[in-house]
Design an enzyme around this catalytic site. Structure first.
Site, PDB file in Angstrom:
ATOM      1  N   CYS A   1       0.832  -1.211   0.000  1.00 19.52           N
ATOM      2  CA  CYS A   1       0.000   0.000   0.000  1.00 19.52           C
ATOM      3  C   CYS A   1       0.869   1.266   0.000  1.00 19.52           C
ATOM      4  O   CYS A   1       1.889   1.335   0.683  1.00 19.52           O
ATOM      5  CB  CYS A   1      -0.910  -0.016   1.230  1.00 19.52           C
ATOM      6  SG  CYS A   1      -2.010   1.402   1.290  1.00 19.52           S
TER       7      CYS A   1
ATOM      8  N   CYS B   1       0.534   4.520   7.076  1.00 19.50           N
ATOM      9  CA  CYS B   1      -0.109   4.388   8.394  1.00 19.50           C
ATOM     10  C   CYS B   1       0.843   3.626   9.334  1.00 19.50           C
ATOM     11  O   CYS B   1       1.185   2.464   9.052  1.00 19.50           O
ATOM     12  CB  CYS B   1      -1.432   3.650   8.266  1.00 19.50           C
ATOM     13  SG  CYS B   1      -2.458   4.314   6.926  1.00 19.50           S
TER      14      CYS B   1
ATOM     15  N   CYS C   1       0.428  -0.113  10.377  1.00 20.27           N
ATOM     16  CA  CYS C   1      -0.034  -1.125   9.403  1.00 20.27           C
ATOM     17  C   CYS C   1       1.106  -1.884   8.726  1.00 20.27           C
ATOM     18  O   CYS C   1       2.008  -1.288   8.132  1.00 20.27           O
ATOM     19  CB  CYS C   1      -0.904  -0.443   8.352  1.00 20.27           C
ATOM     20  SG  CYS C   1      -1.647  -1.627   7.209  1.00 20.27           S
TER      21      CYS C   1
ATOM     22  N   CYS D   1     -16.811  -8.778   5.221  1.00 15.78           N
ATOM     23  CA  CYS D   1     -16.107  -7.502   5.022  1.00 15.78           C
ATOM     24  C   CYS D   1     -14.844  -7.729   4.204  1.00 15.78           C
ATOM     25  O   CYS D   1     -13.944  -8.451   4.636  1.00 15.78           O
ATOM     26  CB  CYS D   1     -15.691  -6.918   6.369  1.00 15.78           C
ATOM     27  SG  CYS D   1     -17.028  -6.741   7.534  1.00 15.78           S
TER      28      CYS D   1
ATOM     29  N   CYS E   1     -19.720  -5.567   3.300  1.00 20.88           N
ATOM     30  CA  CYS E   1     -18.937  -4.407   3.738  1.00 20.88           C
ATOM     31  C   CYS E   1     -17.623  -4.417   2.958  1.00 20.88           C
ATOM     32  O   CYS E   1     -17.096  -5.494   2.658  1.00 20.88           O
ATOM     33  CB  CYS E   1     -18.655  -4.514   5.242  1.00 20.88           C
ATOM     34  SG  CYS E   1     -17.629  -3.158   5.871  1.00 20.88           S
TER      35      CYS E   1
ATOM     36  N   CYS F   1     -19.299   2.573   8.545  1.00 23.45           N
ATOM     37  CA  CYS F   1     -18.567   1.842   9.586  1.00 23.45           C
ATOM     38  C   CYS F   1     -17.296   2.645   9.829  1.00 23.45           C
ATOM     39  O   CYS F   1     -16.451   2.755   8.932  1.00 23.45           O
ATOM     40  CB  CYS F   1     -18.245   0.433   9.099  1.00 23.45           C
ATOM     41  SG  CYS F   1     -17.163  -0.482  10.223  1.00 23.45           S
TER      42      CYS F   1
ATOM     43  N   ARG G   1     -18.092  -2.397  17.843  1.00 27.53           N
ATOM     44  CA  ARG G   1     -17.404  -3.680  17.599  1.00 27.53           C
ATOM     45  C   ARG G   1     -16.098  -3.773  18.379  1.00 27.53           C
ATOM     46  O   ARG G   1     -15.233  -2.900  18.263  1.00 27.53           O
ATOM     47  CB  ARG G   1     -17.129  -3.883  16.105  1.00 27.53           C
ATOM     48  CG  ARG G   1     -16.466  -5.248  15.820  1.00 27.53           C
ATOM     49  CD  ARG G   1     -16.293  -5.548  14.342  1.00 27.53           C
ATOM     50  NE  ARG G   1     -17.549  -5.415  13.647  1.00 27.53           N
ATOM     51  CZ  ARG G   1     -17.765  -4.545  12.651  1.00 27.53           C
ATOM     52  NH1 ARG G   1     -16.797  -3.770  12.238  1.00 27.53           N
ATOM     53  NH2 ARG G   1     -18.935  -4.475  12.065  1.00 27.53           N
TER      54      ARG G   1
HETATM   55  N1  SAM Z   1      -6.586   0.604   3.082  1.00 28.06           N
HETATM   56  C1  SAM Z   1      -7.875   0.824   3.587  1.00 28.06           C
HETATM   57  C2  SAM Z   1      -7.918   1.874   4.665  1.00 28.06           C
HETATM   58  O1  SAM Z   1      -6.912   2.125   5.291  1.00 28.06           O
HETATM   59  O2  SAM Z   1      -9.002   2.418   4.894  1.00 28.06           O
HETATM   60  C3  SAM Z   1      -8.545  -0.432   4.096  1.00 28.06           C
HETATM   61  C4  SAM Z   1      -7.731  -1.458   4.839  1.00 28.06           C
HETATM   62  S1  SAM Z   1      -7.058  -0.935   6.399  1.00 28.06           S
HETATM   63  C5  SAM Z   1      -6.066  -2.332   6.853  1.00 28.06           C
HETATM   64  C6  SAM Z   1      -8.485  -0.983   7.486  1.00 28.06           C
HETATM   65  C7  SAM Z   1      -8.302  -0.542   8.908  1.00 28.06           C
HETATM   66  O3  SAM Z   1      -7.643  -1.559   9.646  1.00 28.06           O
HETATM   67  C8  SAM Z   1      -7.454   0.684   9.166  1.00 28.06           C
HETATM   68  O4  SAM Z   1      -8.166   1.859   8.982  1.00 28.06           O
HETATM   69  C9  SAM Z   1      -7.079   0.506  10.627  1.00 28.06           C
HETATM   70  O5  SAM Z   1      -7.997   1.189  11.455  1.00 28.06           O
HETATM   71  C10 SAM Z   1      -7.162  -0.998  10.843  1.00 28.06           C
HETATM   72  N2  SAM Z   1      -5.849  -1.588  11.122  1.00 28.06           N
HETATM   73  C11 SAM Z   1      -4.847  -1.757  10.243  1.00 28.06           C
HETATM   74  N3  SAM Z   1      -3.774  -2.326  10.832  1.00 28.06           N
HETATM   75  C12 SAM Z   1      -4.110  -2.510  12.126  1.00 28.06           C
HETATM   76  C13 SAM Z   1      -3.418  -3.045  13.239  1.00 28.06           C
HETATM   77  N4  SAM Z   1      -2.162  -3.494  13.165  1.00 28.06           N
HETATM   78  N5  SAM Z   1      -4.054  -3.113  14.429  1.00 28.06           N
HETATM   79  C14 SAM Z   1      -5.340  -2.657  14.523  1.00 28.06           C
HETATM   80  N6  SAM Z   1      -6.037  -2.141  13.502  1.00 28.06           N
HETATM   81  C15 SAM Z   1      -5.425  -2.057  12.309  1.00 28.06           C
HETATM   82 FE1  SF4 Z   2      -2.768   1.160   3.430  1.00 26.35          FE
HETATM   83 FE2  SF4 Z   2      -2.709  -0.084   5.767  1.00 26.35          FE
HETATM   84 FE3  SF4 Z   2      -3.026   2.528   5.697  1.00 26.35          FE
HETATM   85 FE4  SF4 Z   2      -5.028   0.936   4.804  1.00 26.35          FE
HETATM   86  S1  SF4 Z   2      -4.265   1.075   6.901  1.00 26.35           S
HETATM   87  S2  SF4 Z   2      -4.243   2.788   3.845  1.00 26.35           S
HETATM   88  S3  SF4 Z   2      -3.804  -0.743   3.969  1.00 26.35           S
HETATM   89  S4  SF4 Z   2      -1.202   1.398   5.009  1.00 26.35           S
END
Ligand code: SAM
Ligand code: SF4
Ligand code: DTB
Length: 358
Positions: A94, A98, A101, A138, A169, A229, A301
């Site tokens: 990606c 973040c 992530c 989802c 979702c 959500c 949730r």
């Molecule tokens: N890329 C899209 C986004 O960021 O909206 C969708 C996938 S992203 C993995 C979905 C959500 O997963 C993120 O907004 C975050 O809140 C949550 N998330 C990701 N990594 C996580 C982690 N290590 N622990 C807890 N929540 C996590």
């Molecule tokens: Fe990309 Fe992870 Fe951020 Fe979603 S949460 S935008 S998958 S880096």
């Protein structure tokens, strides 16, 4: 043009108190039946001030749990939990950074990236999810935003999963209005798009987009007619005020999100936040309780982080008003409790899964 603060619907003065009088109306007597009317007819309240939320966060634990359970029983069947199952339909690589992530291309976590899945294995996973008792499926993609060329496949997936009798979702990153409308028209019930943390804390976690980018997509999702959500993550080294700020934005979205995932960070080595101090289970339950009081009619949730929570900590979160979980051994890429563990926990607590709505 509306300012960010206008659009957050955050009152500038603490005097504008939301009427939450129904919340202290504790129920006594026999437990409510599981066919109890799922939603109270009372309108959801918004306009929560920082002072009000701070006071809730500082309420003695037993008092806040009792009050949250009372609000919960006013609005939902007390012994039912909605079960959602995740599938990562496009993993890793990606463009966003973040800090929590493991799917970001900015960090080396050893995760193998893959392209968007074909439809058949997605449908197979949805069938298994339904057989395992999930009522919502989802689908998540590690994108900053979907490409228009992927939209046909995404709409097709949505339609076919919906036809199986599951709620649908997706979480795909930022959407244009056109993309949101296409997903809504193909039968997508919910769009997940988390704000993750307080506006003031956002820059510490993510540099490749702004908090306002997130709100813009949430506005487009709402305008498309899909349900929202939206939640956040705790245990990322945030301050107590940041948790209050996160809840304040969520509760003052107008209307509040129908579904509010509260995630405990799943720490992953190689990510900037992988060494964060975990949140104490009591503090996590308190946060759930305050979320329940602020958003009485939303599904709250208990999301990521259950793998490292005891049965007792999870039961406390249900007591605090959490009424949805992710089921299945994997969230998107990390571990989640097994079906056997969840069955045993539900049996011990006499909790039943909520059926998908007709
Ligand atoms: N890329 C899209 C986004 O960021 O909206 C969708 C996938 S992203 C993995 C979905 C959500 O997963 C993120 O907004 C975050 O809140 C949550 N998330 C990701 N990594 C996580 C982690 N290590 N622990 C807890 N929540 C996590
Ligand atoms: Fe990309 Fe992870 Fe951020 Fe979603 S949460 S935008 S998958 S880096
Ligand atoms: C949400 O709030 N949590 C889910 C879902 N929405 C997409 C994702 C949790 C991801 C945890 C890390 C992983 O498994 O990759």
């Amino acid at each position: 043009m509306a300012t960010l603060i206008d659009r957050l619907n955050v009152p500038l003065q603490d005097g504008a108190r939301a009427d939450d009088s129904h919340a202290s109306n504790a129920r006594g007597g026999a437990p409510l039946p599981n066919n109890y009317a799922p939603h109270s007819s009372k309108p959801a309240k918004s306009g929560w001030s920082r002072t009000q939320i701070t006071a809730l966060m500082e309420t003695p634990f037993m008092d806040i749990i009792l009050r949250a359970q009372s609000v919960h029983r006013d609005n939902f069947a007390p012994n039912q939990i909605q079960m959602s199952q995740l599938l990562s339909i496009k993993t890793g690589g990606c463009a966003e950074d973040c800090g929590y992530c493991n799917q970001s291309a900015h960090f080396d976590t050893g995760l193998k990236p893959s392209k968007l899945m074909d439809i058949e294995p997605v449908l197979e996973a949805a069938r298994k999810a339904k057989a395992g008792g999930a009522s919502r499926f989802c689908m998540g993609a590690a994108w900053r935003s979907p490409k228009d060329r992927d939209m046909d496949a995404l709409c097709d997936m949505t339609q076919q999963v919906k036809n199986m009798g599951l709620e649908t979702c997706m979480t795909l990153g930022m959407l244009s209005s056109e993309q949101a409308k296409r997903l809504a028209n193909s039968g997508l019930d919910y769009y997940n798009h988390n704000i993750d943390t307080a506006p003031e804390d956002y820059g510490r976690i993510i540099s490749t987009r702004t908090f306002e980018d997130r709100l813009n997509t949430l506005g487009r999702v709402r305008a498309s007619g899909m349900k929202v959500c939206c939640g956040g993550i705790v245990g990322m080294g945030e301050q107590a005020e940041d948790r209050i700020g996160l809840l304040q934005v969520l509760a003052n979205l107008d209307p509040a999100p129908e579904s509010v995932p509260i995630n405990a960070l799943v720490p992953v080595a190689g990510t900037p936040l992988g060494e964060s101090e975990p949140i104490h289970p009591i503090e996590f339950a308190r946060l759930i309780a305050v979320a329940r009081i602020l958003m009485p009619q939303s599904y709250v949730r208990l999301s990521a982080g259950r793998e490292h929570m005891s049965d007792e900590a999870q039961a406390l979160c249900f007591m605090a008003g959490a009424n949805s979980i992710f089921v299945g051994e994997t969230l998107l890429t990390t571990d989640n409790p097994s079906q056997n563990e969840d069955h045993a926990l539900f049996a011990r607590l006499a909790i039943t899964p909520e059926a998908a709505p007709d």
